[in-house]
Enzyme design. Structure first.
Site, mmCIF file in Angstrom:
data_model
loop_
_atom_site.group_PDB
_atom_site.id
_atom_site.type_symbol
_atom_site.label_atom_id
_atom_site.label_comp_id
_atom_site.label_asym_id
_atom_site.label_seq_id
_atom_site.Cartn_x
_atom_site.Cartn_y
_atom_site.Cartn_z
ATOM 1 N N LEU A 1 0.829 -1.207 0.000
ATOM 2 C CA LEU A 1 0.000 0.000 0.000
ATOM 3 C C LEU A 1 0.866 1.262 0.000
ATOM 4 O O LEU A 1 1.710 1.452 0.865
ATOM 5 C CB LEU A 1 -0.885 -0.019 1.258
ATOM 6 C CG LEU A 1 -1.851 1.146 1.413
ATOM 7 C CD1 LEU A 1 -2.864 1.176 0.296
ATOM 8 C CD2 LEU A 1 -2.517 1.090 2.763
ATOM 9 N N ASP A 2 0.649 2.129 -0.964
ATOM 10 C CA ASP A 2 1.358 3.411 -1.067
ATOM 11 C C ASP A 2 2.866 3.254 -1.200
ATOM 12 O O ASP A 2 3.624 4.187 -0.926
ATOM 13 C CB ASP A 2 1.062 4.317 0.152
ATOM 14 C CG ASP A 2 -0.408 4.650 0.251
ATOM 15 O OD1 ASP A 2 -1.092 4.598 -0.773
ATOM 16 O OD2 ASP A 2 -0.858 4.967 1.355
#
Lengths: 300, 300, 300, 300
Positions: free
Chosen positions: D243-244
């Protein structure tokens, strides 16, 4: 206005119903700030933001912009103005009181290039530009569909060197009928007469497709390309009778290089024009600009 | 050079002893890149960086800069040059081969304002400007102490409108004796004669205290102040016989506002001049600039 | 100080002998600006610059910085302070009065990387940083030559995790003896104890080699390289006991790309560190920063 | 697509019918550029733009992007691909050939915040984003009116942690049916499963409302406000299963100060998100990005 914008504007007005601004310029001397802040305190106002500038503390011109909250501002507006006259006279002030909830009315003038108009309409729709875009005037039909789709009245008024006076008289009539506060020349390619300019002194903002004073006049991007510049700029300014020589409000630039053909310079230039014009308009709407001679004091 | 700088330069030379650069311009046509890269491959070179540009792929001018590693470059330099002539002739190329380890020799010309000179000396000392600052020439004594403290020869040569030719003949003698590759006008306030400029064509870099073409001529900061500009700029360019009109290399700006008096504009301007001049010099030293007509191609 | 700097400082002091600044924070309520400006007017002072901010006009904290000219300021300083106490008490103000001509005394702490120290010394020499650099303290000898060449006392005090308390007691002694107003950690790689930090609360400025809060801790450039970031930043902040978590004063960034190796990121980072630290120090010296909780109000 | 956009796209296709791009990465060694440019020359192609990068000239990974004009490209595309295989095999290349006139198909995913979607639609309408916006998928109805007004199919697919797999199977079906080349997460607030991400490896671009790696996770503007940062940023990146944490394509920042409340930070952040996402998409559409490990090479 469409319903979303009406809602945004109403919310804004409600949040700012007691918000006022006073703009002053006068000869500098000790005691001005004390006099103004005493006055506001006596009216029950709380100062929210205050900016000042003096060209020369010993005997120059003093400028101040004060934003304040004052309970029941709308009812008291007249009495405040009346009472302030005494202070103003004592210091030989030129001054202006504005109620923030009185949304300013804008007329946009445009010709065939629509990017600046488009930017203003977008910012207006997205709530970034709180104003009343009352009407659009153009010497071409190009903008009509876009403008009318937003329920903004569009006036097609043919204008050229030949019929200038006639066109301006029509324009002035429409502007007066609509109580326009600010005229935005969003790439309007006609020159205005001194008489028109005088009627709306410091109320006409133009975008110049160059980093003034470079490349004044026709075909600035062609000139810039030929000169091999590494930066492209744009300038927003109030309109005076000296073409492109009015008080500068804002300027900005973007980097270019040898690969950028004229077409690309124009595209980049258009992008700067959009943001520089929008910034100048916002400052004007927020009463952040004071014109002094051929310059601006911007309390941004 | 002092010992620290000598050490930095020697380290640089050692790291780049096989590093070469070839700069070419010629009429565009298919096959140029293939011919150049075939040639380099045949010499055992590995291409490290390659930049190209064409004013117009169908029949314009083509520019390419190739940086490469080639074993035993120094010994092979002559034979490479000789062998490349065949390729060059086939495509009507103007070209230049440079050995990166041959450090370029710079002469700095300066008058009374020393900020640009100072910047160059600082960057040189800190290892950010790999070059041989061979000498400084000035029509004033102001820079002597600073320059001689770094063991750089300083030549005081009075120069004015009246004795221009005499002064230039002295300068040219010193430049020739020292095999100078690049002359930097670091706020040198004398005009050079066409004959001087021709001797060092595209080898003289000037810093102009303005965002050209705005405010050409005298007192640009006074002009800018009077005009109320919101940006201040500087321009570095090669010197030609048209005053301030030579090919622009780099430009930059900084934001100013109504509070900035002329003194402050000058200070801000000086800061931009320093960085814009230093950038232009670095690009020149790295053979990143090709002059084409009155413009530059910069492969930065 | 060498003679040139002494001359610059004396000129500055002379020009600002009647220049004062008052910084205030207090609970927001109507009448504060009026009270302060009335007071200054009663003392014969003319307000030159005034900045204010309120976290919340209805019941938040109010901050104001006023710069003024007051005839015979030095003689009247004490009486002004005494007289102002009444105003201050009425509004529960925390406040500070500063005479601009009382030049602040700086101590610079540095370890082995000298680029930030060098920048400060350059700006100081060129008159861009008006201050008294009273001394430099280091846990290495690297900076001695540079510092002593400018006649600035250099103290070598070995410091490490093991002898921290001992080193700090030496440092504190020197700082006290020299009446130091501001400690600048110009890449000083030792942690300070809570007791040291408390002694100089809001008087220690650090430069952090990252765009906080990204890459806190060791080897930020290695981290940034590994992450493939496109921007490199730096942060200046007041030192508190939470490592790298004190109130941020200023941040800036520069663009990088895939070609930038760790070495280059460090170089670019160093360049941002230099300017970001210098900016923070200037604002501190001009009393433009008010610390509020873990944030800063900067009236720039 | 509406008729204006169709016209723009057709003009673009016509101008670029013979324009091709080849993207290559392979182990670095001498002769690659020669082999590629020889090949293109043998096909009658003229190189228009060429960019290259090597992680390490002695044994690293080499990347090259060549844009070329080749008469009758569309007819020859297959034979070119076939013939190039020999060159590719010799140097162990991973490569991709693209015909510029084959306009890429985009699917935009959006939730309730529409500013990024709006920006893309505006740039698309104004001809600044040459692509085929084939459809919009959302887990909310908020975008429907805007999207359908432009005759773009809008798919409302409820999505949440609970029904993720079901929603994704619907989405994947639509994407496949429409031959989507690129998925843009324009503030789409749902996490994608590893299986989904794998199906569109390096074909999903996300905008992260922060200057990564600062303020990862929820409420970044609240975090930034609390920390008192002076810059606000945004990051566009390819989506991976961390994530990210996928390869960063572009980042940018804007300056903020103590006056900016959370609401304002969000507004400023939204403005950066818009431009950073649009830039990343343009680079992707022009085949300017090569993903290498967890980083990007961007030949901008």
């Amino acid at each position: 206005m469409n319903s979303l914008i009406v809602k945004q504007v109403n919310t804004f007005k409600k949040h700012h119903e007691n918000r006022g601004r006073i703009l002053i310029n006068c000869p500098d001397q000790p005691g001005i700030v004390a006099a103004v802040s005493d006055f506001l305190y006596s009216q029950g106002a709380n100062i929210i933001e205050s900016n000042q500038y003096s060209t020369n503390p010993s005997g120059g011109t003093f400028f101040i912009r004060v934003e304040f909250e004052c309970p029941n501002l709308k009812e008291k507006e007249r009495s405040i103005s009346k009472d302030f006259t005494e202070v103003a006279n004592k210091f030989s002030m030129k001054w202006k009181l504005a109620c923030v909830s009185e949304i300013k009315k804008i007329a946009i003038f445009v010709s065939k290039e629509l990017h600046c108009l488009q930017e203003l309409l977008w910012e207006w729709q997205s709530g970034d530009l709180i104003t009343d875009i009352s009407l659009v005037i153009s010497n071409h039909e190009a903008a009509r569909v876009t403008v009318e789709a937003l329920n903004i009245p569009f006036y097609y008024i043919p204008a050229s060197k030949e019929n200038r006076l006639h066109a301006e008289s029509e324009q002035l009539k429409i502007l007066a009928e609509n109580n326009i506060d600010l005229i935005v020349l969003a790439r309007y390619m006609q020159i205005l007469t001194p008489s028109f300019v005088k009627t709306y002194e410091n109320q006409i903002i133009n975008i110049h497709h160059s980093f003034l004073p470079a490349f004044i006049g026709a075909k600035p991007y062609e000139q810039a390309y030929k000169r091999g510049v590494k930066l492209i700029g744009a300038t927003s300014h109030y309109v005076t009778n000296d073409l492109d020589e009015g008080p500068i409000i804002e300027q900005d630039i973007m980097r270019v290089d040898h690969r950028d053909k004229i077409e690309n310079l124009k595209k980049i230039g258009a992008s700067i024009e959009r943001s520089v014009l929008a910034t100048a308009i916002k400052w004007h709407l927020e009463d952040r600009i004071i014109v002094h001679g051929n310059k601006t004091i911007v309390f941004s």
